[in-house]
Design a protein around this motif. Structure first.
Motif, PDB file in Angstrom:
ATOM      1  N   LEU A 157     116.975  32.868 121.182  1.00 33.49           N
ATOM      2  CA  LEU A 157     117.671  31.408 121.676  1.00 33.49           C
ATOM      3  C   LEU A 157     118.649  30.528 120.373  1.00 33.49           C
ATOM      4  CD1 LEU A 157     116.614  29.802 124.082  1.00 33.49           C
ATOM      5  CD2 LEU A 157     115.020  29.240 122.514  1.00 33.49           C
ATOM      6  N   SER A 158     117.626  30.654 119.515  1.00 34.75           N
ATOM      7  CA  SER A 158     117.747  30.129 118.098  1.00 34.75           C
ATOM      8  C   SER A 158     118.984  30.263 117.500  1.00 34.75           C
ATOM      9  CB  SER A 158     117.102  30.236 116.925  1.00 34.75           C
ATOM     10  OG  SER A 158     116.178  29.707 117.007  1.00 34.75           O
ATOM     11  N   THR A 159     120.151  32.015 117.751  1.00 33.17           N
ATOM     12  CA  THR A 159     120.932  31.280 117.406  1.00 33.17           C
ATOM     13  C   THR A 159     122.351  30.792 118.031  1.00 33.17           C
ATOM     14  OG1 THR A 159     121.123  33.502 116.628  1.00 33.17           O
ATOM     15  CG2 THR A 159     122.775  33.914 117.857  1.00 33.17           C
ATOM     16  N   ASP A 160     122.019  30.449 120.067  1.00 30.09           N
ATOM     17  CA  ASP A 160     122.486  31.135 121.024  1.00 30.09           C
ATOM     18  C   ASP A 160     122.794  29.105 120.680  1.00 30.09           C
ATOM     19  OD1 ASP A 160     123.656  33.037 121.667  1.00 30.09           O
ATOM     20  OD2 ASP A 160     121.603  33.246 122.708  1.00 30.09           O
ATOM     21  N   MET A 161     121.171  28.833 120.497  1.00 32.15           N
ATOM     22  CA  MET A 161     121.011  27.033 120.662  1.00 32.15           C
ATOM     23  C   MET A 161     122.433  26.335 119.304  1.00 32.15           C
ATOM     24  SD  MET A 161     119.444  25.402 122.135  1.00 32.15           S
ATOM     25  CE  MET A 161     119.264  23.684 121.597  1.00 32.15           C
ATOM     26  N   ILE A 162     122.152  27.118 118.110  1.00 25.82           N
ATOM     27  CA  ILE A 162     123.414  26.827 116.443  1.00 25.82           C
ATOM     28  C   ILE A 162     124.322  27.180 117.315  1.00 25.82           C
ATOM     29  CG2 ILE A 162     123.864  27.322 114.264  1.00 25.82           C
ATOM     30  CD1 ILE A 162     120.980  28.470 113.673  1.00 25.82           C
ATOM     31  N   THR A 163     125.048  27.819 117.784  1.00 28.86           N
ATOM     32  CA  THR A 163     125.869  27.570 118.724  1.00 28.86           C
ATOM     33  C   THR A 163     126.800  26.651 119.176  1.00 28.86           C
ATOM     34  OG1 THR A 163     126.596  30.091 119.163  1.00 28.86           O
ATOM     35  CG2 THR A 163     127.577  29.165 119.948  1.00 28.86           C
ATOM     36  N   LEU A 164     125.209  26.089 120.382  1.00 23.73           N
ATOM     37  CA  LEU A 164     125.902  24.897 120.779  1.00 23.73           C
ATOM     38  C   LEU A 164     125.721  23.935 120.291  1.00 23.73           C
ATOM     39  CD1 LEU A 164     126.081  24.137 123.738  1.00 23.73           C
ATOM     40  CD2 LEU A 164     123.245  23.805 123.532  1.00 23.73           C
ATOM     41  N   ALA A 165     124.909  23.419 118.889  1.00 20.59           N
ATOM     42  CA  ALA A 165     124.873  22.638 118.316  1.00 20.59           C
ATOM     43  C   ALA A 165     125.919  22.195 117.259  1.00 20.59           C
ATOM     44  CB  ALA A 165     123.858  22.323 117.323  1.00 20.59           C
ATOM     45  N   LYS A 166     126.878  23.239 117.447  1.00 19.06           N
ATOM     46  CA  LYS A 166     128.176  22.921 116.715  1.00 19.06           C
ATOM     47  C   LYS A 166     129.316  22.911 117.384  1.00 19.06           C
ATOM     48  CE  LYS A 166     126.454  25.888 112.642  1.00 19.06           C
ATOM     49  NZ  LYS A 166     127.268  26.991 111.580  1.00 19.06           N
ATOM     50  N   THR A 167     129.261  22.931 119.249  1.00 17.10           N
ATOM     51  CA  THR A 167     130.343  22.860 119.866  1.00 17.10           C
ATOM     52  C   THR A 167     129.611  21.480 120.466  1.00 17.10           C
ATOM     53  OG1 THR A 167     128.998  24.305 122.116  1.00 17.10           O
ATOM     54  CG2 THR A 167     131.112  25.218 119.903  1.00 17.10           C
ATOM     55  N   ALA A 168     128.247  21.293 120.777  1.00 27.11           N
ATOM     56  CA  ALA A 168     127.955  20.096 121.058  1.00 27.11           C
ATOM     57  C   ALA A 168     127.387  18.730 120.872  1.00 27.11           C
ATOM     58  CB  ALA A 168     127.595  20.479 122.683  1.00 27.11           C
ATOM     59  N   LYS A 169     127.987  17.904 121.328  1.00 30.87           N
ATOM     60  CA  LYS A 169     126.890  17.014 120.405  1.00 30.87           C
ATOM     61  C   LYS A 169     125.583  16.576 120.990  1.00 30.87           C
ATOM     62  CE  LYS A 169     126.137  13.458 117.573  1.00 30.87           C
ATOM     63  NZ  LYS A 169     126.419  13.399 115.789  1.00 30.87           N
TER      64      LYS A 169
END
Length: 153
Positions: free
Chosen positions: A96-108
């Motif tokens: 979950l964290s890996t995917d949230m990090i990806t999201l955090a780097k692509t979306a505000k």
């Protein structure tokens, strides 16, 4: 000509409203993720399951245009929500964290800094709203094990 200008202004206004709606949707995800992390830090499997269920619902309710890795986030959040076993929840929290990090780097996701932290024992990352390390993978047994590896703004 006046109709054309009026149409362009209206379309731009709708585009801005659409962007604002997407922004609001994505910013609700991070506090829910943090609540799952905090439950794991405190070793509360029931709370982690409950908060992860809330996160899964928010992910489902968020427009697909906002979350490109939606299925992966849903899979991990769902597994945490379904489990009452802290060890299993922590294992899925890494994904979950890996995917949230990806999201955090692509979306505000936040107006505030987001700290990407790393646990060398688990060899996994997580996100936090504060620099102080509170390790969700080992809780009280290794609460301060880890380091900030990146600040996402």
């Amino acid at each position: 000509m006046l109709t054309l200008i009026s149409s362009a202004i209206t379309q731009n206004s709708f585009a801005q409203q659409d962007h604002a709606a997407h922004q609001a949707q994505s910013t609700s995800l991070l506090p829910l993720y943090y609540s799952v992390k905090d439950a794991l830090v405190s070793g509360d499997a029931a709370l982690a399951a409950s908060k992860s269920g809330e996160l899964a619902k928010a992910i489902k309710d968020t427009d697909v245009k906002v979350i490109t890795n939606r299925d992966a986030l849903l899979e991990h959040a769902g597994k945490i929500a379904e489990s009452k076993d802290l060890k299993s929840q922590r294992m899925h929290f890494a994904g979950l964290s890996t995917d949230m990090i990806t999201l955090a780097k692509t979306a505000k996701l936040s107006a505030e800094p987001i700290y990407q932290q790393y646990c060398p024992m688990k060899k996994s990352n997580w996100l936090s709203s504060e620099k102080a390390i509170k390790n969700p993978y080992y809780g009280s047994s290794m609460l301060t094990c880890g380091q900030v590896v990146e600040t996402i703004k």
